[in-house]
Design a protein around this motif. Structure first.
Motif, PDB file in Angstrom:
ATOM      1  N   GLY A  70       0.514  -1.111  -0.138  1.00 57.25           N
ATOM      2  CA  GLY A  70       0.245  -0.110   0.415  1.00 57.25           C
ATOM      3  C   GLY A  70       1.025   1.813   0.167  1.00 57.25           C
ATOM      4  O   GLY A  70       0.349   2.037  -0.916  1.00 57.25           O
ATOM      5  N   ASP A  71       1.850   0.843   1.117  1.00 56.02           N
ATOM      6  CA  ASP A  71       2.532   2.410   1.156  1.00 56.02           C
ATOM      7  C   ASP A  71       4.240   2.282   1.230  1.00 56.02           C
ATOM      8  O   ASP A  71       4.899   2.145   2.560  1.00 56.02           O
ATOM      9  N   PRO A  72       5.127   1.939  -0.049  1.00 55.33           N
ATOM     10  CA  PRO A  72       6.284   2.425   0.624  1.00 55.33           C
ATOM     11  C   PRO A  72       7.055   3.668   0.702  1.00 55.33           C
ATOM     12  O   PRO A  72       8.106   3.962   0.346  1.00 55.33           O
ATOM     13  N   GLY A  73       6.238   4.485   1.224  1.00 49.51           N
ATOM     14  CA  GLY A  73       6.390   5.729   1.422  1.00 49.51           C
ATOM     15  C   GLY A  73       7.780   6.294   2.207  1.00 49.51           C
ATOM     16  O   GLY A  73       7.290   7.372   2.624  1.00 49.51           O
ATOM     17  N   ASP A  74       7.890   5.236   3.361  1.00 48.39           N
ATOM     18  CA  ASP A  74       8.791   5.860   3.980  1.00 48.39           C
ATOM     19  C   ASP A  74       9.955   4.653   4.443  1.00 48.39           C
ATOM     20  O   ASP A  74       9.999   3.682   3.406  1.00 48.39           O
ATOM     21  N   CYS A  75      10.993   5.139   5.180  1.00 48.77           N
ATOM     22  CA  CYS A  75      11.884   4.415   5.834  1.00 48.77           C
ATOM     23  C   CYS A  75      13.246   4.002   4.379  1.00 48.77           C
ATOM     24  O   CYS A  75      13.188   2.615   3.611  1.00 48.77           O
ATOM     25  N   TYR A  76      13.506   4.536   3.332  1.00 46.29           N
ATOM     26  CA  TYR A  76      14.590   4.308   2.773  1.00 46.29           C
ATOM     27  C   TYR A  76      15.464   3.980   2.653  1.00 46.29           C
ATOM     28  O   TYR A  76      16.083   2.950   2.034  1.00 46.29           O
ATOM     29  N   GLY A  77      16.351   4.186   4.332  1.00 48.00           N
ATOM     30  CA  GLY A  77      17.577   3.404   3.884  1.00 48.00           C
ATOM     31  C   GLY A  77      17.498   2.049   4.306  1.00 48.00           C
ATOM     32  O   GLY A  77      16.511   1.999   5.096  1.00 48.00           O
ATOM     33  N   VAL A  78      18.072   1.625   3.869  1.00 45.16           N
ATOM     34  CA  VAL A  78      19.130  -0.526   4.013  1.00 45.16           C
ATOM     35  C   VAL A  78      19.804  -0.693   4.734  1.00 45.16           C
ATOM     36  O   VAL A  78      19.133  -0.937   5.952  1.00 45.16           O
ATOM     37  N   TRP A  89      19.199   8.880   7.930  1.00 44.26           N
ATOM     38  CA  TRP A  89      18.518   9.791   6.677  1.00 44.26           C
ATOM     39  C   TRP A  89      17.202   9.920   6.645  1.00 44.26           C
ATOM     40  O   TRP A  89      16.956  10.798   6.409  1.00 44.26           O
ATOM     41  N   ASP A  90      16.795   8.667   7.029  1.00 43.97           N
ATOM     42  CA  ASP A  90      14.582   9.001   6.852  1.00 43.97           C
ATOM     43  C   ASP A  90      14.973   9.516   8.610  1.00 43.97           C
ATOM     44  O   ASP A  90      13.965  10.558   8.200  1.00 43.97           O
ATOM     45  N   ARG A  91      15.291   9.514   9.076  1.00 44.68           N
ATOM     46  CA  ARG A  91      15.653   9.962  10.377  1.00 44.68           C
ATOM     47  C   ARG A  91      15.632  11.638  10.517  1.00 44.68           C
ATOM     48  O   ARG A  91      14.776  12.607  10.595  1.00 44.68           O
ATOM     49  N   VAL A  92      16.638  12.081   9.739  1.00 45.34           N
ATOM     50  CA  VAL A  92      17.006  12.924   9.209  1.00 45.34           C
ATOM     51  C   VAL A  92      15.888  14.522   8.127  1.00 45.34           C
ATOM     52  O   VAL A  92      15.578  14.909   8.653  1.00 45.34           O
ATOM     53  N   PHE A  93      15.417  13.559   7.111  1.00 50.74           N
ATOM     54  CA  PHE A  93      14.671  14.431   6.199  1.00 50.74           C
ATOM     55  C   PHE A  93      13.510  13.574   6.662  1.00 50.74           C
ATOM     56  O   PHE A  93      12.502  14.003   5.491  1.00 50.74           O
ATOM     57  N   GLY A  94      13.136  12.836   8.150  1.00 47.09           N
ATOM     58  CA  GLY A  94      11.596  13.096   7.724  1.00 47.09           C
ATOM     59  C   GLY A  94      10.378  12.356   7.407  1.00 47.09           C
ATOM     60  O   GLY A  94       9.495  11.978   7.125  1.00 47.09           O
ATOM     61  N   THR A  95      11.701  10.910   6.692  1.00 49.38           N
ATOM     62  CA  THR A  95      10.910  10.014   6.246  1.00 49.38           C
ATOM     63  C   THR A  95      11.262   8.847   6.792  1.00 49.38           C
ATOM     64  O   THR A  95      10.839   7.166   6.589  1.00 49.38           O
ATOM     65  N   GLY A  96      11.010   8.430   8.233  1.00 45.56           N
ATOM     66  CA  GLY A  96      11.054   7.552   9.464  1.00 45.56           C
ATOM     67  C   GLY A  96       9.455   7.242   8.637  1.00 45.56           C
ATOM     68  O   GLY A  96       8.779   7.252   8.641  1.00 45.56           O
ATOM     69  N   HIS A  97       9.559   5.578   9.391  1.00 45.52           N
ATOM     70  CA  HIS A  97       8.847   5.140  10.348  1.00 45.52           C
ATOM     71  C   HIS A  97       7.475   6.042  10.694  1.00 45.52           C
ATOM     72  O   HIS A  97       7.802   6.318  11.801  1.00 45.52           O
TER      73      HIS A  97
END
Length: 189
Positions: free
Chosen positions: A160-168, A173-181
């Motif tokens: 449905g929504d792979p719109g976050d958690c880009y870091g593997v 960087w997800d935390r820095v850019f606000g794309t964390g879970h």
């Protein structure tokens, strides 16, 4: 074996690990044994800079290229649809991009040894990413750190929504850019 296939045979898939492992080893040996005397600390710091830079490159490529630009977005969607398939960037393409976008500019802006050190760091990060990503999708995740990475990556792959958690390899960087879970995204899905 097709050179630009997205889904690889097992041999081609494993060759990617072997090629990058050999490249990391060759660069490390070259720098360690043949590098200029008195520059070891500088070159080690440059390699660490490349390794750190990889984490941002990994995030940026995953977020903006693999989830943003066609045809990469369509290709990456195949990975999301078939996460256990042996899908990865063709080795010839990734090697050419690393040579053209990392090594060559570093060589032009500096010298051979710094270019090798920066490339070593970035390649080490890329290899670590490939190994971690493989472990996450193919059931090999011993230890707490890999278990946390697996959970984080599963959040990215959720339906449905792979719109976050880009870091593997890192969530930095997800935390820095606000794309964390975001737990609220779970409720919407």
């Amino acid at each position: 074996m097709r050179l630009f296939a997205l889904e690889h045979s097992k041999a081609a898939y494993l060759a990617d690990f072997a090629l990058y492992g050999a490249a990391v080893l060759a660069l490390a040996v070259a720098l360690g044994f043949f590098g200029p005397e008195g520059r070891g600390a500088e070159l080690a710091a440059t390699a660490l800079l490349g390794l750190g830079a990889w984490t941002l490159v990994e995030y940026g490529l995953h977020r903006f290229v693999l989830h943003g630009l066609q045809p990469f977005r369509r290709w990456h969607a195949l990975h999301h649809a078939h996460p256990a398939a042996l899908i990865c960037t063709p080795t010839l393409l990734s090697a050419a991009l690393i040579a053209l976008l990392v090594f060559l500019p570093a060589l032009l802006l500096s010298d051979l040894w710094r270019a090798c050190a920066l490339t070593l760091g970035l390649l080490t990060g890329y290899l670590a990413y490939a190994v971690v990503h493989h472990a996450l999708h193919h059931g090999m995740a011993p230890g707490r750190w890999l278990q946390r990475r697996r959970h984080w990556h599963a959040l990215h792959h959720r339906a449905g929504d792979p719109g976050d958690c880009y870091g593997v390899t890192t969530a930095l960087w997800d935390r820095v850019f606000g794309t964390g879970h975001r737990p609220d995204a779970d409720r919407k899905a």
